[in-house]
Design a protein around this motif. Sequence first.
Motif, PDB file in Angstrom:
ATOM      1  N   MET A 124       0.649  -1.168  -0.018  1.00  0.00           N
ATOM      2  CA  MET A 124      -0.013  -0.368   0.235  1.00  0.00           C
ATOM      3  C   MET A 124       0.307   1.643  -0.538  1.00  0.00           C
ATOM      4  SD  MET A 124      -2.637  -0.875   2.551  1.00  0.00           S
ATOM      5  CE  MET A 124      -3.612   0.160   1.787  1.00  0.00           C
ATOM      6  N   ILE A 125       2.040   0.959   0.832  1.00  0.00           N
ATOM      7  CA  ILE A 125       2.533   2.791   0.975  1.00  0.00           C
ATOM      8  C   ILE A 125       4.045   2.431   0.681  1.00  0.00           C
ATOM      9  CG2 ILE A 125       0.604   3.489   2.838  1.00  0.00           C
ATOM     10  CD1 ILE A 125       2.629   2.678   4.297  1.00  0.00           C
ATOM     11  N   HIS A 126       4.853   1.305   0.612  1.00  0.00           N
ATOM     12  CA  HIS A 126       6.263   1.142  -0.136  1.00  0.00           C
ATOM     13  C   HIS A 126       7.051   1.913   1.714  1.00  0.00           C
ATOM     14  CE1 HIS A 126       3.880  -0.309  -3.838  1.00  0.00           C
ATOM     15  NE2 HIS A 126       3.502   1.138  -3.890  1.00  0.00           N
ATOM     16  N   PRO A 127       6.909   1.172   2.526  1.00  0.00           N
ATOM     17  CA  PRO A 127       8.145   2.626   3.475  1.00  0.00           C
ATOM     18  C   PRO A 127       9.365   1.817   3.354  1.00  0.00           C
ATOM     19  CG  PRO A 127       6.035   0.914   4.596  1.00  0.00           C
ATOM     20  CD  PRO A 127       5.787   0.430   3.193  1.00  0.00           C
ATOM     21  N   ASP A 128       9.794   2.668   4.257  1.00  0.00           N
ATOM     22  CA  ASP A 128      11.448   1.995   3.772  1.00  0.00           C
ATOM     23  C   ASP A 128      12.056   0.971   5.025  1.00  0.00           C
ATOM     24  OD1 ASP A 128      12.597   3.232   2.027  1.00  0.00           O
ATOM     25  OD2 ASP A 128      12.618   5.753   2.837  1.00  0.00           O
ATOM     26  N   GLY A 129      10.898   0.207   6.106  1.00  0.00           N
ATOM     27  CA  GLY A 129      10.507  -0.357   6.981  1.00  0.00           C
ATOM     28  C   GLY A 129       9.657  -0.339   7.930  1.00  0.00           C
TER      29      GLY A 129
END
Length: 258
Positions: A200-205
């Motif tokens: 959904m949001i492609h976070p870095d972690g």
Amino acid sequence: MLEKDTTNTVELISQGIGQTKGSGSIQASSLARGASSKEIRSDDDDPDVFSYNREMKLKDRNISEQQFAKFEGYAAEIFTAFGLDLNTSGTEDTPKRFIRALFDSTDGYDGDPKLVKAFDTECHDEAGCALSQIIQGPIPFHALCEHHVLPFYGRVYIGYIADKNIIGISKLTRLVRLFSRRFAVQERIGQEIADLLDAMIHPDGIAIYIEAHHLCMEMRGVREITPMTRTTVWRGKYSEDPTLRSEFFASCGLQRHD
Ligand SMILES: [Zn+2]
Ligand SMILES: [Zn+2]
């Protein structure tokens, strides 16, 4: 109980360690100097839709009325054999209620149309943005253990290092519900939440902490108080940086440093 092959990520801790802050709180903790604060805003008008249908792992559940009637018959037979008198005004509809409750409690397989959109953060390119973690929780959940079809319930905390998108507490709550309202395994719920959040949001972690009571253990056990089952998922920067993990636990009010 959890499968053997997942127990390396599970610890049993005593009740009470997981003391929590206020329900549904959001914190944006700045781990780097100059990190911008993030704001949660309404995303109802955001046109962006992410391709994440695969990670939702939905099931086609078209149960006919005839099937429901048949299932209610099975339940009635079992309940009667096990000692329940179905010939009272309070229990005559119990098999029907049981089957419906089982169906409703597993409606995570049906999906959630309100779980589609995410939205941009306030800080796209500023230095330090990538090191700001957002932590949400506690998010309460209820699930049915797939080994016994008895409830397990507890709290989920979700942390993530935002890249370009953030997600509000109401959507995270829906996300948790999507995977917990099924026949589930605690460890897998955490992995599935992480997979979908990533899509959904492609976070870095991503950090997920889940603590839960398992009625399949507590109802049949001899101890009055059984330990909560605790599972964690670390993705991306969280798997590389113990400081981030400590920050996550501290922000959840868990005061653990592993
Ligand atoms: Zn269990
Ligand atoms: Zn179980």
